[in-house]
Design an enzyme around this catalytic site. Structure first.
Site, PDB file in Angstrom:
ATOM      1  N   GLU A 175      -5.677  25.196   8.424  1.00  0.00           N
ATOM      2  CA  GLU A 175      -6.002  25.127   9.854  1.00  0.00           C
ATOM      3  C   GLU A 175      -6.420  23.715  10.265  1.00  0.00           C
ATOM      4  O   GLU A 175      -7.484  23.510  10.864  1.00  0.00           O
ATOM      5  CB  GLU A 175      -7.112  26.130  10.200  1.00  0.00           C
ATOM      6  CG  GLU A 175      -6.682  27.547  10.018  1.00  0.00           C
ATOM      7  CD  GLU A 175      -7.649  28.589  10.577  1.00  0.00           C
ATOM      8  OE1 GLU A 175      -7.224  29.710  10.835  1.00  0.00           O
ATOM      9  OE2 GLU A 175      -8.833  28.277  10.758  1.00  0.00           O
ATOM     10  N   GLU A 377      -2.220  34.073   7.543  1.00  0.00           N
ATOM     11  CA  GLU A 377      -3.489  34.753   7.831  1.00  0.00           C
ATOM     12  C   GLU A 377      -3.300  35.603   9.067  1.00  0.00           C
ATOM     13  O   GLU A 377      -2.678  35.152  10.048  1.00  0.00           O
ATOM     14  CB  GLU A 377      -4.631  33.764   8.114  1.00  0.00           C
ATOM     15  CG  GLU A 377      -5.200  33.103   6.909  1.00  0.00           C
ATOM     16  CD  GLU A 377      -6.448  32.278   7.233  1.00  0.00           C
ATOM     17  OE1 GLU A 377      -7.235  32.676   8.108  1.00  0.00           O
ATOM     18  OE2 GLU A 377      -6.614  31.237   6.585  1.00  0.00           O
TER      19      GLU A 377
END
Ligand code: BG6
Length: 479
Positions: A175, A377
């Site tokens: 991320e 995810e």
């Protein structure tokens, strides 16, 4: 309804959120090790000096360090084809700046990788998942300093060479785009502008440092891609972004423009650099308007151009809305900001649930980059309870996952080249944003609680059996 053959069904975790064993095997202190627990409404704290009597969730986490064989056997029982995990930088280079790697750390992951391969599970390794050696934070304020690139590359070299032929899929930074928000400064980059105790949601922010840090991370990522290919031409290296799908709150053109600008910054800036190998033009205006000066050296453009990633990955949990009219937006859309979407429901932590947003974004990503995509995810953080008969009936989690899988399938029918799906926290683990155990994502319940009690025993939830069937039927049976 079926997924392409060879589709990678699996699950995802991160070292600091599940391993524990924080001082075993020669491990050094990492940034998450100095974070306390919090709750859905109270922020966790960053305490550069560890406080006696305070609970630090990462120190034992769910004790995966000692139980990884048992956990991987459970993943295999569900039929996982891929397991995404991260390597704790501080197990390999405890202080981050050593010349030689720590053999005990390398051995630990070798054994973990072998355990996956034993069951035919393809490892996908996140090189840096929200875990910077705290020593580098104290010494250089982490990624603000260009010398971090060398430390990171030494780490990459150690793991690329050691796991050559065993690991093929690598992600450079988890991320990475979270650093476009103040929250990501410490969480993702290990940047702490004042070494003092503070609330995690109230960090001493310095946007210039965050974007300078990102520049160094982009260079490190590009150089890592090149190195990975040189060490083993079979290596595939990806980027990893939070995909925070955003919509204009209304069709007013001003809302649309604000939405485009916010979307550029959050969703596209980092992946544009990592997938296309150069800075997009729109960010130059953002830097100018926000007085951000990123120091770049001659040759940096060439480094970026020579190291675009091979594939794209993202997390996807929620979407939000953007508006130009601040008075309209009462309340936060979710942890990433924005305003609430009147058509969506939210989780107990206020994350707005939007399966269709996943299909929408997968199409956007594919149109933009034409690179293979993995959703690495996705999942529902929820309060689970063990019923009297010992079962954990998490039908809400199944509903969430089912609706997202359906939309991924729609995206594949739309023509998106989607290769795999590794839902988050396939086993309960510590929450990254709040430090809680109570926010559970897993197919496997872990008896560990926020007051530090629990014997770490594992128990299959109802979703465990459901996901096993999904994998067995390659996504055909979602009931
Ligand atoms: C992503 C992170 O942001 O979302 C994970 O990559 C994190 O580390 C996950 O755990 C879920 O977020 P949270 O805050 O509910 O744990």
């Amino acid at each position: 309804m079926s997924f392409p053959s060879g589709f990678y069904w699996g699950g995802a975790t991160a070292a600091n959120q599940l391993e524990g064993g924080w001082q075993e095997g020669g491990k050094g202190i990492s940034c998450p090790d100095i974070c306390t627990g919090g709750t859905a409404t109270t922020s966790k704290r960053i305490t550069p000096v560890l406080e006696e009597g305070t609970f630090y969730p990462s120190h034992d986490a769910i004790d995966h360090y000692h139980r990884y064989k048992e956990d991987i056997a459970l993943f295999a029982e569900m039929g996982f084809k891929m397991y995404r995990f991260s390597i704790a930088w501080t197990r390999i280079f405890p202080n981050g700046d050593e010349e030689q790697p720590n053999e005990e750390g390398l051995k630990f992951y070798e054994s973990l990788i072998d355990e996956c391969l034993k069951y035919g599970i393809e490892p996908m390794v996140t090189i840096s998942h929200y875990e910077v050696p705290f020593n580098l934070t104290k010494k250089w304020n982490s990624w603000v300093d260009r010398r971090m690139i060398d430390c990171y590359l030494r780490f990459c070299k150690a793991i690329f060479t050691r796991y050559k032929g065993k690991v093929k899929y690598w992600l450079t930074f988890n991320e990475i785009n979270s650093a476009t928000t103040p929250m990501g400064g410490f969480l993702s980059q290990g940047i702490l502008n004042e070494i003092k105790a503070m609330d995690f949601m109230d960090q001493v922010d310095n946007p210039n440092n965050r974007f300078q840090g990102l520049h160094h991370q982009f260079l490190a990522s590009a150089l890592a891609v090149k190195m990975a290919h040189e060490i083993d031409p079979n290596n595939q290296v990806g980027c990893m972004q939070i995909m925070a799908t955003s919509y204009a709150l209304t069709c007013h053109p001003e809302d649309e423009i604000v939405n485009q600008q916010k979307g550029h910054l959050m969703n596209w800036f980092c992946s544009d650099v990592q997938c296309r190998g150069k800075y997009p033009n729109y960010i130059k205006r953002y830097f100018k308007d926000n007085n951000i000066t990123v120091h770049m050296e001659p040759g940096d453009d060439d480094i970026l151009a020579a190291g675009p990633v091979d594939f794209y990955t993202c997390s996807y949990y929620m979407s939000n809305c953007q508006t130009a009219d601040e008075s309209k937006g009462t309340g936060k859309g979710n942890i990433l900001g924005g305003v609430p979407n009147p058509y969506l429901k939210a989780s107990d932590w206020g994350w707005q649930i939007d399966p269709i947003g996943l299909r929408y974004s997968l199409n956007e990503i594919w149109d933009r980059y034409q690179k293979p995509i993995f959703v690495v995810e996705n999942g529902l953080g929820a309060y689970d309870k063990i019923d009297e008969d010992g079962k954990v009936r998490d039908d809400y989690r199944v509903d969430y996952l089912r609706s997202h899988i359906q939309q991924m399938h729609e995206a594949i029918l739309d023509g998106v080249d989607l290769r795999g799906y590794t839902p988050w926290g396939c086993i309960d683990l510590v929450s990254a944003s709040t430090g809680e155990m109570a926010k559970r994502y897993g197919f496997i319940f872990v008896e560990r609680y926020d007051d530090g009690t629990g014997d770490f025993s594992r128990r299959k939830k109802e979703s465990f059996y459901w996901y096993k069937k999904v994998i067995e039927t390659n996504g055909e049976d979602l009931d």
